[in-house]
Write a protein that holds these residues in place. Structure first.
Motif, PDB file in Angstrom:
ATOM      1  N   MET A   1       0.937  -1.287  -0.042  1.00 46.41           N
ATOM      2  CA  MET A   1       0.102  -0.100   0.067  1.00 46.41           C
ATOM      3  C   MET A   1       1.115   1.008   0.039  1.00 46.41           C
ATOM      4  N   ALA A   2       0.556   2.208  -0.722  1.00 45.54           N
ATOM      5  CA  ALA A   2       1.213   3.584  -0.923  1.00 45.54           C
ATOM      6  C   ALA A   2       0.915   4.417  -0.042  1.00 45.54           C
ATOM      7  N   MET A   3       1.582   5.332   0.649  1.00 45.37           N
ATOM      8  CA  MET A   3       1.134   6.307   1.564  1.00 45.37           C
ATOM      9  C   MET A   3       2.086   7.307   1.455  1.00 45.37           C
ATOM     10  N   THR A   4       1.683   8.563   1.763  1.00 47.98           N
ATOM     11  CA  THR A   4       2.162   9.768   1.486  1.00 47.98           C
ATOM     12  C   THR A   4       2.477  10.160   3.314  1.00 47.98           C
ATOM     13  N   LEU A   5       3.900  10.445   3.442  1.00 48.79           N
ATOM     14  CA  LEU A   5       4.364  11.025   4.878  1.00 48.79           C
ATOM     15  C   LEU A   5       4.700  12.333   4.793  1.00 48.79           C
ATOM     16  N   ARG A   6       4.190  13.265   5.527  1.00 53.55           N
ATOM     17  CA  ARG A   6       4.400  14.647   5.395  1.00 53.55           C
ATOM     18  C   ARG A   6       5.696  14.855   6.847  1.00 53.55           C
ATOM     19  N   LEU A   7       6.607  15.396   6.597  1.00 56.89           N
ATOM     20  CA  LEU A   7       7.408  15.659   7.707  1.00 56.89           C
ATOM     21  C   LEU A   7       8.003  17.191   7.680  1.00 56.89           C
ATOM     22  N   THR A   8       8.298  17.728   8.810  1.00 55.88           N
ATOM     23  CA  THR A   8       8.945  18.678   8.802  1.00 55.88           C
ATOM     24  C   THR A   8      10.444  18.942   8.456  1.00 55.88           C
ATOM     25  N   GLU A   9      10.927  20.006   8.409  1.00 55.83           N
ATOM     26  CA  GLU A   9      12.169  19.896   8.044  1.00 55.83           C
ATOM     27  C   GLU A   9      12.894  19.393   9.017  1.00 55.83           C
ATOM     28  N   ASP A  10      12.614  19.573  10.319  1.00 54.82           N
ATOM     29  CA  ASP A  10      13.567  19.019  11.267  1.00 54.82           C
ATOM     30  C   ASP A  10      13.414  17.437  11.430  1.00 54.82           C
ATOM     31  N   ASP A  11      12.134  16.924  11.181  1.00 50.42           N
ATOM     32  CA  ASP A  11      11.698  15.602  11.282  1.00 50.42           C
ATOM     33  C   ASP A  11      12.585  14.816  10.111  1.00 50.42           C
ATOM     34  N   GLU A  12      12.632  15.606   8.691  1.00 51.02           N
ATOM     35  CA  GLU A  12      13.134  14.933   7.803  1.00 51.02           C
ATOM     36  C   GLU A  12      14.631  14.896   8.124  1.00 51.02           C
ATOM     37  N   ARG A  13      15.183  15.859   8.669  1.00 46.87           N
ATOM     38  CA  ARG A  13      16.790  15.895   8.997  1.00 46.87           C
ATOM     39  C   ARG A  13      16.968  14.498   9.969  1.00 46.87           C
ATOM     40  N   VAL A  14      16.207  14.430  11.043  1.00 42.54           N
ATOM     41  CA  VAL A  14      16.136  13.381  12.079  1.00 42.54           C
ATOM     42  C   VAL A  14      16.281  11.927  11.177  1.00 42.54           C
ATOM     43  N   LEU A  15      15.168  11.918  10.391  1.00 45.51           N
ATOM     44  CA  LEU A  15      14.870  10.613   9.753  1.00 45.51           C
ATOM     45  C   LEU A  15      16.136  10.581   8.706  1.00 45.51           C
ATOM     46  N   ALA A  16      16.665  11.300   8.057  1.00 40.46           N
ATOM     47  CA  ALA A  16      18.008  11.144   7.133  1.00 40.46           C
ATOM     48  C   ALA A  16      19.079  10.801   8.038  1.00 40.46           C
ATOM     49  N   ALA A  17      19.387  11.359   9.039  1.00 43.14           N
ATOM     50  CA  ALA A  17      20.291  11.120   9.906  1.00 43.14           C
ATOM     51  C   ALA A  17      20.406   9.612  10.473  1.00 43.14           C
ATOM     52  N   LEU A  18      19.153   9.184  10.727  1.00 40.21           N
ATOM     53  CA  LEU A  18      18.685   7.863  11.432  1.00 40.21           C
ATOM     54  C   LEU A  18      18.875   6.828  10.292  1.00 40.21           C
ATOM     55  N   ALA A  19      18.406   7.229   9.147  1.00 38.97           N
ATOM     56  CA  ALA A  19      18.737   6.227   7.914  1.00 38.97           C
ATOM     57  C   ALA A  19      20.216   5.893   7.639  1.00 38.97           C
ATOM     58  N   ALA A  20      21.026   7.223   7.618  1.00 40.76           N
ATOM     59  CA  ALA A  20      22.226   7.177   7.245  1.00 40.76           C
ATOM     60  C   ALA A  20      23.067   6.235   8.528  1.00 40.76           C
ATOM     61  N   ASP A  21      22.928   6.610   9.675  1.00 38.67           N
ATOM     62  CA  ASP A  21      23.404   5.765  10.932  1.00 38.67           C
ATOM     63  C   ASP A  21      23.304   4.168  10.571  1.00 38.67           C
ATOM     64  N   GLN A  22      21.967   4.069  10.244  1.00 38.60           N
ATOM     65  CA  GLN A  22      21.649   2.326   9.941  1.00 38.60           C
ATOM     66  C   GLN A  22      22.244   1.963   8.562  1.00 38.60           C
ATOM     67  N   GLY A  23      22.461   3.062   7.743  1.00 33.78           N
ATOM     68  CA  GLY A  23      22.968   2.285   6.390  1.00 33.78           C
ATOM     69  C   GLY A  23      21.749   2.012   5.696  1.00 33.78           C
ATOM     70  N   VAL A  24      20.595   2.561   5.809  1.00 34.69           N
ATOM     71  CA  VAL A  24      19.300   1.985   4.847  1.00 34.69           C
ATOM     72  C   VAL A  24      18.545   3.246   4.215  1.00 34.69           C
ATOM     73  N   SER A  25      17.672   3.039   3.677  1.00 41.26           N
ATOM     74  CA  SER A  25      17.089   3.967   3.034  1.00 41.26           C
ATOM     75  C   SER A  25      15.972   4.766   4.043  1.00 41.26           C
ATOM     76  N   ARG A  26      15.464   5.971   3.789  1.00 35.70           N
ATOM     77  CA  ARG A  26      14.794   6.572   4.742  1.00 35.70           C
ATOM     78  C   ARG A  26      13.357   5.848   4.734  1.00 35.70           C
TER      79      ARG A  26
END
Length: 67
Positions: A1-26
């Motif tokens: 199922m497809a879904m749209t997730l709307r994030l604030t700029e801060d949430d996007e930065r946190v998610l990007a850092a989390l993904a980078a730390d885990q070595g996976v996609s957002r």
């Protein structure tokens, strides 16, 4: 199922850092976070249930210890 997730700029930065730390996609980091949160909630429920059962079983002992 497809879904749209709307994030604030801060949430996007946190998610990007989390993904980078885990070595996976957002997307994978998001899915992992969802599963980890669900597992924590299940554990909290289990602990609360065990605590309630222990308090009920040992209510008289706990009452005596409290005096």
């Amino acid at each position: 199922m497809a879904m749209t997730l709307r994030l604030t700029e801060d949430d996007e930065r946190v998610l990007a850092a989390l993904a980078a730390d885990q070595g996976v996609s957002r997307q994978e980091a998001t899915i992992r976070a969802i599963h980890e949160a669900a597992a924590r909630r299940g554990h909290e429920r289990d602990v609360a249930g065990a605590s309630a059962r222990a308090r009920a079983r040992y209510a008289d002992v706990l009452d005596r210890l409290g005096k």
